[in-house]
Motif scaffolding. Sequence first.
Motif, PDB file in Angstrom:
ATOM      1  N   ARG A 174     -22.561 -73.294  -1.970  1.00 61.47           N
ATOM      2  CA  ARG A 174     -23.122 -73.816  -0.699  1.00 61.47           C
ATOM      3  C   ARG A 174     -24.237 -73.050  -0.161  1.00 61.47           C
ATOM      4  O   ARG A 174     -25.243 -73.801   0.635  1.00 61.47           O
ATOM      5  CB  ARG A 174     -22.001 -73.642   0.499  1.00 61.47           C
ATOM      6  CG  ARG A 174     -20.928 -74.675   0.477  1.00 61.47           C
ATOM      7  CD  ARG A 174     -20.103 -74.933   1.590  1.00 61.47           C
ATOM      8  NE  ARG A 174     -21.000 -74.997   2.913  1.00 61.47           N
ATOM      9  CZ  ARG A 174     -20.632 -74.462   3.979  1.00 61.47           C
ATOM     10  NH1 ARG A 174     -19.416 -73.876   4.327  1.00 61.47           N
ATOM     11  NH2 ARG A 174     -21.425 -74.447   5.066  1.00 61.47           N
ATOM     12  N   GLY A 176     -24.566 -69.896   9.080  1.00 55.37           N
ATOM     13  CA  GLY A 176     -24.271 -70.255  10.303  1.00 55.37           C
ATOM     14  C   GLY A 176     -25.549 -70.489  10.940  1.00 55.37           C
ATOM     15  O   GLY A 176     -26.098 -71.441  11.654  1.00 55.37           O
ATOM     16  N   ASP A 177     -26.235 -69.139  11.066  1.00 51.07           N
ATOM     17  CA  ASP A 177     -27.670 -69.045  11.697  1.00 51.07           C
ATOM     18  C   ASP A 177     -28.651 -70.194  11.368  1.00 51.07           C
ATOM     19  O   ASP A 177     -29.014 -70.836  12.055  1.00 51.07           O
ATOM     20  CB  ASP A 177     -28.039 -67.608  11.710  1.00 51.07           C
ATOM     21  CG  ASP A 177     -29.282 -67.366  12.502  1.00 51.07           C
ATOM     22  OD1 ASP A 177     -29.768 -68.365  12.865  1.00 51.07           O
ATOM     23  OD2 ASP A 177     -29.625 -66.201  12.458  1.00 51.07           O
ATOM     24  N   PHE A 204     -18.866 -66.779  15.076  1.00 48.90           N
ATOM     25  CA  PHE A 204     -19.337 -66.740  13.794  1.00 48.90           C
ATOM     26  C   PHE A 204     -18.161 -66.143  12.863  1.00 48.90           C
ATOM     27  O   PHE A 204     -17.986 -66.550  11.953  1.00 48.90           O
ATOM     28  CB  PHE A 204     -20.476 -65.686  13.755  1.00 48.90           C
ATOM     29  CG  PHE A 204     -21.678 -66.470  13.990  1.00 48.90           C
ATOM     30  CD1 PHE A 204     -22.509 -67.433  13.016  1.00 48.90           C
ATOM     31  CD2 PHE A 204     -22.252 -66.308  15.407  1.00 48.90           C
ATOM     32  CE1 PHE A 204     -23.606 -68.057  13.303  1.00 48.90           C
ATOM     33  CE2 PHE A 204     -23.395 -67.159  15.634  1.00 48.90           C
ATOM     34  CZ  PHE A 204     -24.186 -67.758  14.608  1.00 48.90           C
ATOM     35  N   ARG A 237     -35.263 -64.825   4.075  1.00 46.45           N
ATOM     36  CA  ARG A 237     -34.068 -64.057   4.526  1.00 46.45           C
ATOM     37  C   ARG A 237     -32.791 -64.415   3.387  1.00 46.45           C
ATOM     38  O   ARG A 237     -32.243 -63.740   2.873  1.00 46.45           O
ATOM     39  CB  ARG A 237     -33.702 -63.678   5.906  1.00 46.45           C
ATOM     40  CG  ARG A 237     -34.692 -63.082   6.716  1.00 46.45           C
ATOM     41  CD  ARG A 237     -34.049 -62.350   8.187  1.00 46.45           C
ATOM     42  NE  ARG A 237     -33.705 -63.801   8.846  1.00 46.45           N
ATOM     43  CZ  ARG A 237     -34.805 -64.447   9.652  1.00 46.45           C
ATOM     44  NH1 ARG A 237     -35.909 -64.007   9.802  1.00 46.45           N
ATOM     45  NH2 ARG A 237     -34.177 -65.396  10.213  1.00 46.45           N
ATOM     46  N   ILE A 287     -22.808 -63.275   4.975  1.00 46.90           N
ATOM     47  CA  ILE A 287     -23.536 -64.293   4.387  1.00 46.90           C
ATOM     48  C   ILE A 287     -23.107 -65.594   5.354  1.00 46.90           C
ATOM     49  O   ILE A 287     -23.811 -66.385   5.515  1.00 46.90           O
ATOM     50  CB  ILE A 287     -23.357 -64.488   2.957  1.00 46.90           C
ATOM     51  CG1 ILE A 287     -24.481 -65.505   2.360  1.00 46.90           C
ATOM     52  CG2 ILE A 287     -22.018 -65.177   2.735  1.00 46.90           C
ATOM     53  CD1 ILE A 287     -25.586 -64.991   1.761  1.00 46.90           C
ATOM     54  N   GLU A 302     -42.214 -73.357  14.410  1.00 41.72           N
ATOM     55  CA  GLU A 302     -41.059 -73.720  13.788  1.00 41.72           C
ATOM     56  C   GLU A 302     -41.118 -73.560  12.298  1.00 41.72           C
ATOM     57  O   GLU A 302     -40.405 -73.197  11.582  1.00 41.72           O
ATOM     58  CB  GLU A 302     -40.831 -75.272  14.073  1.00 41.72           C
ATOM     59  CG  GLU A 302     -40.464 -75.522  15.366  1.00 41.72           C
ATOM     60  CD  GLU A 302     -39.090 -74.834  15.953  1.00 41.72           C
ATOM     61  OE1 GLU A 302     -38.253 -74.597  15.037  1.00 41.72           O
ATOM     62  OE2 GLU A 302     -39.205 -74.394  16.999  1.00 41.72           O
ATOM     63  N   ARG A 343     -31.771 -77.295  15.040  1.00 39.19           N
ATOM     64  CA  ARG A 343     -32.736 -77.453  16.311  1.00 39.19           C
ATOM     65  C   ARG A 343     -33.981 -77.593  15.918  1.00 39.19           C
ATOM     66  O   ARG A 343     -34.961 -78.589  16.815  1.00 39.19           O
ATOM     67  CB  ARG A 343     -32.674 -75.995  16.795  1.00 39.19           C
ATOM     68  CG  ARG A 343     -31.195 -75.579  17.318  1.00 39.19           C
ATOM     69  CD  ARG A 343     -31.331 -74.309  17.852  1.00 39.19           C
ATOM     70  NE  ARG A 343     -31.832 -74.210  19.221  1.00 39.19           N
ATOM     71  CZ  ARG A 343     -32.690 -73.294  19.650  1.00 39.19           C
ATOM     72  NH1 ARG A 343     -33.382 -72.560  18.807  1.00 39.19           N
ATOM     73  NH2 ARG A 343     -33.288 -73.508  20.922  1.00 39.19           N
ATOM     74  N   GLY A 394     -28.250 -72.707   9.331  1.00 46.57           N
ATOM     75  CA  GLY A 394     -27.768 -74.146   9.521  1.00 46.57           C
ATOM     76  C   GLY A 394     -28.150 -74.499  11.064  1.00 46.57           C
ATOM     77  O   GLY A 394     -28.757 -75.653  11.126  1.00 46.57           O
ATOM     78  N   MET A 395     -27.948 -73.585  11.935  1.00 44.93           N
ATOM     79  CA  MET A 395     -28.064 -74.272  13.233  1.00 44.93           C
ATOM     80  C   MET A 395     -29.660 -74.360  13.517  1.00 44.93           C
ATOM     81  O   MET A 395     -30.109 -74.891  14.172  1.00 44.93           O
ATOM     82  CB  MET A 395     -27.628 -73.089  14.224  1.00 44.93           C
ATOM     83  CG  MET A 395     -27.510 -73.533  15.601  1.00 44.93           C
ATOM     84  SD  MET A 395     -26.879 -72.276  16.911  1.00 44.93           S
ATOM     85  CE  MET A 395     -28.324 -71.078  16.725  1.00 44.93           C
ATOM     86  N   ALA A 396     -30.492 -73.173  12.876  1.00 41.33           N
ATOM     87  CA  ALA A 396     -31.870 -73.077  13.080  1.00 41.33           C
ATOM     88  C   ALA A 396     -32.558 -74.380  12.745  1.00 41.33           C
ATOM     89  O   ALA A 396     -33.449 -75.137  13.122  1.00 41.33           O
ATOM     90  CB  ALA A 396     -32.507 -71.935  12.199  1.00 41.33           C
ATOM     91  N   LYS A 448     -40.790 -69.950  11.287  1.00 45.86           N
ATOM     92  CA  LYS A 448     -39.611 -69.261  11.472  1.00 45.86           C
ATOM     93  C   LYS A 448     -38.802 -69.851  10.491  1.00 45.86           C
ATOM     94  O   LYS A 448     -38.048 -69.246   9.999  1.00 45.86           O
ATOM     95  CB  LYS A 448     -39.067 -70.145  12.922  1.00 45.86           C
ATOM     96  CG  LYS A 448     -38.280 -69.163  13.753  1.00 45.86           C
ATOM     97  CD  LYS A 448     -38.264 -69.303  15.026  1.00 45.86           C
ATOM     98  CE  LYS A 448     -37.704 -71.039  15.469  1.00 45.86           C
ATOM     99  NZ  LYS A 448     -37.668 -70.948  16.869  1.00 45.86           N
ATOM    100  N   GLU A 506     -22.318 -65.651   8.329  1.00 47.43           N
ATOM    101  CA  GLU A 506     -22.925 -65.493   9.447  1.00 47.43           C
ATOM    102  C   GLU A 506     -24.527 -66.094   9.411  1.00 47.43           C
ATOM    103  O   GLU A 506     -24.966 -66.752  10.378  1.00 47.43           O
ATOM    104  CB  GLU A 506     -22.927 -64.075  10.053  1.00 47.43           C
ATOM    105  CG  GLU A 506     -23.730 -63.950  11.377  1.00 47.43           C
ATOM    106  CD  GLU A 506     -23.887 -62.431  11.797  1.00 47.43           C
ATOM    107  OE1 GLU A 506     -22.400 -61.779  11.967  1.00 47.43           O
ATOM    108  OE2 GLU A 506     -24.736 -61.930  11.837  1.00 47.43           O
ATOM    109  N   GLU A 507     -25.250 -65.616   8.349  1.00 50.51           N
ATOM    110  CA  GLU A 507     -26.517 -65.936   8.006  1.00 50.51           C
ATOM    111  C   GLU A 507     -26.503 -67.599   7.992  1.00 50.51           C
ATOM    112  O   GLU A 507     -27.444 -68.216   8.187  1.00 50.51           O
ATOM    113  CB  GLU A 507     -26.933 -65.374   6.677  1.00 50.51           C
ATOM    114  CG  GLU A 507     -28.150 -65.667   6.417  1.00 50.51           C
ATOM    115  CD  GLU A 507     -29.302 -64.674   7.366  1.00 50.51           C
ATOM    116  OE1 GLU A 507     -28.824 -63.539   7.819  1.00 50.51           O
ATOM    117  OE2 GLU A 507     -30.686 -65.088   7.472  1.00 50.51           O
ATOM    118  N   LYS A 553     -15.272 -68.646  12.310  1.00 48.83           N
ATOM    119  CA  LYS A 553     -15.691 -69.587  11.386  1.00 48.83           C
ATOM    120  C   LYS A 553     -15.639 -69.017   9.862  1.00 48.83           C
ATOM    121  O   LYS A 553     -15.130 -69.754   9.096  1.00 48.83           O
ATOM    122  CB  LYS A 553     -17.029 -70.071  11.466  1.00 48.83           C
ATOM    123  CG  LYS A 553     -17.177 -70.813  12.841  1.00 48.83           C
ATOM    124  CD  LYS A 553     -17.892 -72.140  13.037  1.00 48.83           C
ATOM    125  CE  LYS A 553     -18.180 -72.483  14.308  1.00 48.83           C
ATOM    126  NZ  LYS A 553     -18.094 -74.044  14.772  1.00 48.83           N
TER     127      LYS A 553
END
Lengths: 92, 249
Positions: free
Chosen positions: B35, B164-165, B11, B124, B159, B114, B172, B167-169, B117, B161-162, B14
Motif C-alpha cells: 500500500r 494517513g497524512d 491516527f 518524506r 508509517i 500545493e 485536500r 492520503g489526506m494531503a 507541498k 500515520e505518515e 486507525k
Amino acid sequence: MILRILEEGQYEVPDEVLDALNTLDDELVAAIEAGDQGRFERSLAELLSRVRAGGSRVADDYLGPSDLVLPPADASLEEVREMLSEEGLIPG
Amino acid sequence: MGLMRRLSMVFKSKASRALDKAEDPRETLDYSYERQLELLQQMRRGVTDVATSRKRVELQAEQLQKNATKLEGQARQALEQGREDLAREALARRAAISTQAVELKAQHDQLKGEEAKLVDASRRLEAKIQAFRIRKETIKANYSAAEAQTKVGEALSGISEEMGDVGMAMQRAEDKVASMQARSGAVDELMASGALDDMSSDSDPLQAELDRVSTGSGVDRELERLKGELGASEAKSLDSGGKSGEDEK
C-alpha cells in the motif's frame, strides 16, 4: 516529544516548550467549540509557529509515530472537526 | 482533552485497527508495504496533475497579458484617430482582463504552493518506505511469535500515520485543484463568450472598426492635425495622443 504538523512533517519538541503549546491547544479547542473561525485561525497559526520555532525537524526516514498531531496550516475549522470524527478526513 | 492529543489518537486507532485485522502480523507488514508503494505512485501522479493545472493557468495568464497589451495598443490607436468611444471600449475590456489576471495570479501561487507541498511529502514518504522495507525484512528474519505483534506494531504505527497524512494531503490538494479548475474554466468561458475577447482571433470587432476608421479617415486625421496646429484646445490632446502613438511604432 514528537509532534506532527499535518502536511508538513514531524518535529522533535523539547518538554519545556510543551506548556506553552498546551495553553494554545486549549485556546484552539475553545475556538472550535465556539465555532469561531477567526480565533481558530489565529491560535492555529500561533501554535504552529511555536512548534516550528521551538522544535527541530525529524529525519525523513524516522519511522516512529507522533505523540501529538496538529492540523495543516491552512485547515479550516470545519475540516478539523471532520478529522476528529470517525469516518473523518484521515484515510486508512 | 486537547486537540493535538485527540488527533494523534485518531491516527493511532486507525493503525491498530489495521494490525488487529491480520492473523499473522508479518502479513500486515507486506500488505502495508504494498500500500505504501501504491500511495507513492498516487502521490507522484498527484504532483503531475497539480503541475499540469499550474501550466494551464500560466498559459491563460500569458494569453490575458497578450490581450491586455493589444487592447492598450488599440486604445492608443483609437485616440490617435479621435475615436474616444472605441478607446473607452478597449480600456473597459482591458480592465476586465486585469481583474481576471489578478485572480489567475493568486491561483498560480496557490498551485505552486500545493505542488511544493506534495513534492516534499513524497520525498518524506519515500524515505520512510525505504526505512520500513529494511525494518520489515529484519523483523521477518528474526521472527518470533512472542514479540512479533509488538515489533510489527512499532514498525507500522509511524508509517501508517505518515500514510494517513499523505492520503489526506492528496485529497485536500485534489479538492483545491478541482475548485481552481472550475474557476479557470470560467476564464475560458468568458473568453469564448467575448467578455474577455480572445484578441488573437481575426474576427475582433474592435480591430475591424479601427481598421475601417484608419483607412477611411485619412482626411479627417489631417484635418484634426491641422486643427491641433492651430491650437484648438480640444484637438490638442488628440494630437499629442497621435504623436506618442507614432513613437510606439
